[in-house]
Write a protein that holds these residues in place. Structure first.
Motif: not given
Length: 417
Positions: A245, A248, A274-275, A278
């Motif tokens: 996180r 992100q 994360a991608r 995000g």
């Protein structure tokens, strides 16, 4: 009536010796039965990982992939009919908690092997327990220290890449193509320090200049006070070294602040989770490394086989980078046990050291001196358009092939020849 040497009537010395011998024989027989039962029972794999907390999404995928390795082993007949079972435990991303859970797995659950962890410090805590008790531990989290002689043991294996090889691969790509002036924004713990060291070591030969190292606590949610300072230094590259996180949030806030207008953002480990969390715009153009990306299936047969099996088991989901290491960490141990024909620790260690494998990403093997898995590093670039499916979030822009030359030498790690 006879009297023995201790003044006890009716119990001769000869009887005592006979009774003692019978007792020893019975005890020995019981011990052998217990060993046989242990060899005949399920092969138990302890799996401590942070199922709750900021790395929870990665840990859940690790468990899912590890379950696949166990299922495939069992479906193939196991080890002479012995099946395997996975015992996940939540280490809460805490070294003390991880040590406690590991000790319980060994002493209470009687596991044969330990696989897991998702933090540099946590895996060292696990390793301290396993090496003392001579239980094989295959770590699936990045760490430089675990390969060093001070932490390593014969029972320590490292399926994950380490920061030196990960950051080195990304650095060699980025500093030769994207610029030389670098600011490092790094999480203030072992992962951040080791990755930064790997980047700077790679950059030394390429003329990279470190403008600043800016540290932040694990779990930071607001980077706004740091971004103006970074922008004022006008770096070619902002290297964001954090995880889960934290990655992100920091990448999104750097994008929103407008840093991408004049600065390229790179990360050592480009996380699929994360991608996705995000968003495409926030990560657009970000470059990073990975041990695995599902898109390898277009070129690597073992990746296609692994992906298809994972999708089938988990309702169309895809394995992540850290998930793939969960699969590899468990499968290598089970395959080594098959090679050895036993779960005997010493024989499985020997089999692991001899293993040459391609289970999910291409050829791999464990280096003898430190049991580091020698493997490919893939350089990714995140994209926001021309995506064939919602999961098609990265392009593989470069592959650094497996080579011991990109690892720190055995001598540097403190291992004797």
């Amino acid at each position: 009536m006879t009297t023995d040497d201790f003044g006890n009537a009716g119990f001769s010395r000869r009887r005592a010796l006979a009774t003692g011998a019978a007792g020893l024989a019975l005890a020995a027989s019981s011990f052998r039965i217990n060993i046989l039962k242990a060899q005949e029972g399920p092969i138990r794999i302890g799996f401590p990982c942070p199922l709750t907390g900021p790395y929870g999404a990665e840990a859940q995928n690790q468990v899912m992939a590890a379950q696949l390795a166990v299922q495939e082993f069992n479906d193939a007949g196991g080890l002479n009919g012995r099946k395997a079972e996975l015992l996940p435990r939540d280490d809460k991303l805490n070294p003390g908690e991880a040590a406690t859970r590991t000790l319980e797995l060994i002493e209470n659950d009687k596991v044969n092997f330990i696989v897991g962890s998702l933090s540099a410090s946590v895996q060292l805590a696990i390793n301290n327990i396993t090496k003392e008790r001579k239980v094989i531990f295959n770590s699936i989290s990045q760490s430089d220290a675990i390969n060093e002689a001070s932490d390593f043991s014969r029972y320590t294996f490292h399926e994950a890449m380490n920061p030196h090889m990960t950051a080195g691969a990304v650095g060699r790509y980025a500093f030769s193509k994207l610029g030389k002036k670098v600011v490092y924004l790094l999480a203030d713990y072992a992962y951040g320090y080791e990755m930064a060291r790997g980047f700077q070591r790679a950059g030394k030969d390429l003329g990279a200049e470190t403008l600043a190292e800016i540290k932040h606590p694990l779990g930071t949610t607001d980077f706004s006070t740091l971004l103006p300072r970074i922008q004022a230094m006008r770096p070619d590259i902002l290297c964001i070294i954090n995880f889960g996180r934290d990655q992100q949030i920091s990448v999104k806030q750097a994008t929103d602040f407008g840093l991408k207008r004049n600065t390229k953002i790179i990360v050592p480990v480009m996380l699929y989770t994360a991608r996705v969390a995000g968003g495409a715009q926030a990560f657009d153009g970000v470059v990073g490394g990975t041990s695995y990306y599902w898109g390898l299936e277009d070129k690597v047969a073992s990746a296609k086989k692994f992906n298809d099996a994972f999708r089938k088991m988990h309702r169309g989901a895809i394995p992540t980078d850290y998930g793939a290491m969960g699969y590899g960490g468990v499968r290598t141990l089970l395959e080594a046990a098959k090679m050895a024909g036993t779960t005997d620790t010493e024989k499985v260690v020997d089999a692991m050291e001899a293993l040459k494998y391609d289970y999910y990403k291409g050829p791999q093997y464990y280096r003898k001196c430190d049991h580091q898995s020698v493997q490919s590093v893939f350089i990714l670039q995140s994209k926001s358009k021309d995506m064939k499916t919602p999961e098609d979030v990265f392009d593989i822009v470069h592959t650094e092939e497996p080579s011991e030359s990109v690892l720190r030498s055995c001598a540097e790690l403190g291992h004797k020849a």
